[in-house]
Write a protein that holds these residues in place. Structure first.
Motif, PDB file in Angstrom:
ATOM      1  N   UNK A 203       0.846  -1.198   0.000  1.00 25.25           N
ATOM      2  CA  UNK A 203       0.000   0.000   0.000  1.00 25.25           C
ATOM      3  C   UNK A 203       0.881   1.249   0.000  1.00 25.25           C
ATOM      4  N   UNK A 204       2.014   1.177   0.726  1.00 22.29           N
ATOM      5  CA  UNK A 204       2.947   2.293   0.701  1.00 22.29           C
ATOM      6  C   UNK A 204       3.450   2.563  -0.703  1.00 22.29           C
ATOM      7  N   UNK A 205       3.903   1.519  -1.399  1.00 25.36           N
ATOM      8  CA  UNK A 205       4.429   1.687  -2.751  1.00 25.36           C
ATOM      9  C   UNK A 205       3.319   2.070  -3.741  1.00 25.36           C
ATOM     10  N   UNK A 206       2.128   1.511  -3.544  1.00 27.23           N
ATOM     11  CA  UNK A 206       1.005   1.812  -4.459  1.00 27.23           C
ATOM     12  C   UNK A 206       0.676   3.292  -4.438  1.00 27.23           C
ATOM     13  N   UNK A 207       0.836   3.930  -3.279  1.00 26.92           N
ATOM     14  CA  UNK A 207       0.505   5.347  -3.141  1.00 26.92           C
ATOM     15  C   UNK A 207       1.720   6.256  -3.314  1.00 26.92           C
ATOM     16  N   UNK A 208       2.903   5.674  -3.532  1.00 26.85           N
ATOM     17  CA  UNK A 208       4.113   6.472  -3.676  1.00 26.85           C
ATOM     18  C   UNK A 208       4.620   7.043  -2.360  1.00 26.85           C
ATOM     19  N   UNK A 209       4.155   6.477  -1.234  1.00 25.31           N
ATOM     20  CA  UNK A 209       4.569   6.942   0.093  1.00 25.31           C
ATOM     21  C   UNK A 209       5.925   6.342   0.451  1.00 25.31           C
ATOM     22  N   UNK A 210       6.463   6.739   1.597  1.00 22.88           N
ATOM     23  CA  UNK A 210       7.707   6.139   2.086  1.00 22.88           C
ATOM     24  C   UNK A 210       7.387   5.140   3.194  1.00 22.88           C
ATOM     25  N   UNK A 211       8.154   4.043   3.222  1.00 15.76           N
ATOM     26  CA  UNK A 211       7.960   2.962   4.190  1.00 15.76           C
ATOM     27  C   UNK A 211       9.194   2.886   5.083  1.00 15.76           C
ATOM     28  N   UNK A 212       8.967   2.861   6.405  1.00 23.52           N
ATOM     29  CA  UNK A 212      10.051   2.899   7.378  1.00 23.52           C
ATOM     30  C   UNK A 212      10.077   1.593   8.164  1.00 23.52           C
ATOM     31  N   UNK A 213      11.130   0.805   7.941  1.00 26.04           N
ATOM     32  CA  UNK A 213      11.234  -0.539   8.500  1.00 26.04           C
ATOM     33  C   UNK A 213      11.717  -0.503   9.945  1.00 26.04           C
ATOM     34  N   UNK A 214      11.016  -1.235  10.800  1.00 21.10           N
ATOM     35  CA  UNK A 214      11.394  -1.356  12.211  1.00 21.10           C
ATOM     36  C   UNK A 214      12.015  -2.733  12.412  1.00 21.10           C
ATOM     37  N   UNK A 215      13.272  -2.776  12.804  1.00 22.26           N
ATOM     38  CA  UNK A 215      13.970  -4.039  12.987  1.00 22.26           C
ATOM     39  C   UNK A 215      13.344  -4.887  14.081  1.00 22.26           C
ATOM     40  N   UNK A 216      13.664  -6.187  14.056  1.00 26.56           N
ATOM     41  CA  UNK A 216      13.032  -7.127  14.988  1.00 26.56           C
ATOM     42  C   UNK A 216      13.331  -6.802  16.440  1.00 26.56           C
ATOM     43  N   UNK A 217      14.546  -6.341  16.751  1.00 29.35           N
ATOM     44  CA  UNK A 217      14.895  -6.001  18.133  1.00 29.35           C
ATOM     45  C   UNK A 217      14.142  -4.763  18.594  1.00 29.35           C
ATOM     46  N   UNK A 218      14.116  -3.747  17.768  1.00 26.02           N
ATOM     47  CA  UNK A 218      13.439  -2.500  18.113  1.00 26.02           C
ATOM     48  C   UNK A 218      11.939  -2.705  18.286  1.00 26.02           C
ATOM     49  N   UNK A 219      11.373  -3.682  17.579  1.00 24.06           N
ATOM     50  CA  UNK A 219       9.924  -3.895  17.583  1.00 24.06           C
ATOM     51  C   UNK A 219       9.372  -4.236  18.961  1.00 24.06           C
TER      52      UNK A 219
END
Length: 480
Positions: A203-219
């Protein structure tokens, strides 16, 4: 339209717009598109062909996202596995998926699998003979796109196979429902092998938005998560409710405010009513949506939480059908048909007709669907059928209880209802009082037999309450 089209389309429109960021690296749409093509060339050089499975066992990074895009462009089937999966589980999944290639970003390989590190794959793509012929393979909506492995009832992981069309039916609906634009900044809290990530990425890419990945430890870290929300100026956040509860209770989420957030979306488990009300009351300007659906259907119902829900005394509904699906009840079981229903379990017979979820539901007075637990959670205690979720719902209505989970220990005449309760701050609930409270709303055979006060519940890798672990604690007598 395919799941790889949105990145290429956004790269053609706005190549310099931010596409995806992990904790250290960011890629624009132009860079992500080029990197995916480089990996595509390498996959073809390695002999990967349309219809093959490619297992991607990596940390959550921008390169992992680019490899996933390349797999789709190859016409192959993306099998994402979080790095936290132990090698033994990866081996079981590989035996089922039979991948043509495994891509890793670490030194641990599974014996018998053709494996290649991300860095080597990128180098091969940049300098190999296929680099000049990186055009994507055309796919149809019914072609398989990815396999998500979930815990199987037999003890072995089972692969849920979904098509490009399955995913896009949900993604297109979600983009409309949340009015996503290129200005949005989406957090990706879930693991890449968990179905919540389908929304975050596509959905992020479909709308041209930016996606911010949260690593497994930080989650799993409350204060850093709240910091991430605010520092990255996240506008849309989708996660299991336990992540919101964690941030509120240990990260001062409500005190620090929502920042740029405009939509808070949750799914995967029930949101405890009191923390949900606290969030709704504190953030009147933030949309809050409860989405429901097993991995086999992605999201198939939706309910928006409003100020009117502050008067509720029971769990919020899971709402009305979404994403073009039809949702019905058959003898209390939730049954889903429509465009988001999976192709089938990998290696099994294709899904034919509606999908029976194994979840129990009922309609409320407004015609909205309520979740009532699992058919396989339904138990018999001293000859009576009991849904533990119904008992938990009554317990949470007590002023001293913030959250509760009920499990059954023992069998036959020895079966007993054990309540695990997270108390409200400053309260010490007593079993006699909670039994009286239950007796005012439930028949005698549904009144709890034992009470265990806990600070929180054990969680599965996907963040859901681990009921089996609670049952094991009762059986062993450890920590209860």
């Amino acid at each position: 339209m395919s799941l790889y089209s949105p990145v290429a389309d956004a790269a053609a429109r706005t190549p310099d717009a931010p596409a995806v960021h992990d904790l250290t690296t960011g890629l624009t749409y132009g860079e992500l598109d080029a990197r995916a093509d480089t990996y595509l060339a390498a996959l073809r050089g390695r002999g990967v062909r349309p219809g093959d499975c490619v297992l991607v066992w990596t940390d959550k990074t921008t390169d992992a996202v680019a490899v996933g895009q390349a797999v789709l462009r190859c016409g192959a089937i993306h099998v994402p596995l979080p790095r936290s999966n132990p090698r033994e589980r990866v081996a079981r999944i590989a035996a089922d998926a039979r991948p043509a290639l495994t891509v890793t970003d670490h030194g641990e390989h599974v014996p018998g699998l053709l494996s290649v590190p991300c860095a080597d794959l990128y180098r091969e793509g940049a300098h190999g003979p296929y680099a000049a012929h990186a055009s994507p393979h055309p796919v149809r909506p019914a072609d398989p796109a990815y396999i998500l492995y979930t815990s199987g009832s037999t003890g072995s992981p089972k692969g849920v196979c979904l098509s490009h069309g399955n995913a896009l039916a949900f993604v297109d609906w979600a983009c409309r429902e949340l009015a996503l634009t290129a200005a949005d900044r989406l957090a990706n809290h879930a693991a890449l092998g968990f179905d919540l990530s389908v929304f975050d990425l596509y959905a992020g890419f479909r709308s041209g938005a930016s996606v911010h990945l949260i690593g497994e430890t930080l989650a799993q870290a409350a204060d850093p998560l709240v910091g991430f929300l605010l520092e990255r100026r996240i506008t849309v956040w989708y996660s299991v409710p336990s992540a919101w509860v964690l941030m509120a209770e240990y990260g001062e989420l409500l005190e620090r405010g929502p920042g740029a957030l405009r939509a808070c979306v949750f799914a995967g488990e029930r949101f405890p009513l009191k923390p949900l009300k606290d969030l709704r009351r504190a953030w009147p300007g933030v949309r809050m949506l409860n989405w429901y659906g097993p991995t086999e259907t992605n999201v198939c119902t939706s309910y928006e939480v409003t100020a009117a829900d502050l008067a509720r005394t029971g769990d919020i509904p899971i709402g009305s059908p979404a994403a073009g699906d039809t949702v019905t009840l058959d003898d209390g079981e939730i049954v889903v048909s429509g465009p988001t229903v999976m192709l089938g379990y990998w290696g099994g017979t294709p899904q034919d007709g509606p999908y029976r979820t194994g979840d129990l539901g009922r309609y409320d007075a407004d015609g909205l669907l309520e979740y009532r637990g699992r058919i396989d959670d339904m138990v018999k205690v001293r000859g009576h059928r009991i849904e533990p979720a119904e008992v938990s719902g009554v317990l949470v209505a007590h002023a001293s209880v913030r959250d509760a989970v009920v499990v059954v220990a023992g069998t036959g005449l020895d079966a007993r209802l054990h309540a695990f309760v997270v108390p409200e701050t400053g309260w010490a609930p007593e079993i006699a009082e909670l039994r009286r409270h239950c007796a005012r709303s439930l028949p005698p055979y549904m009144v709890i037999d034992a009470l265990h006060t806990v600070r929180g519940f054990p969680r599965t890798a996907n963040g859901k309450v681990d009921r089996a672990a609670l049952g094991a604690l009762v059986s062993s007598g450890v920590g209860v």
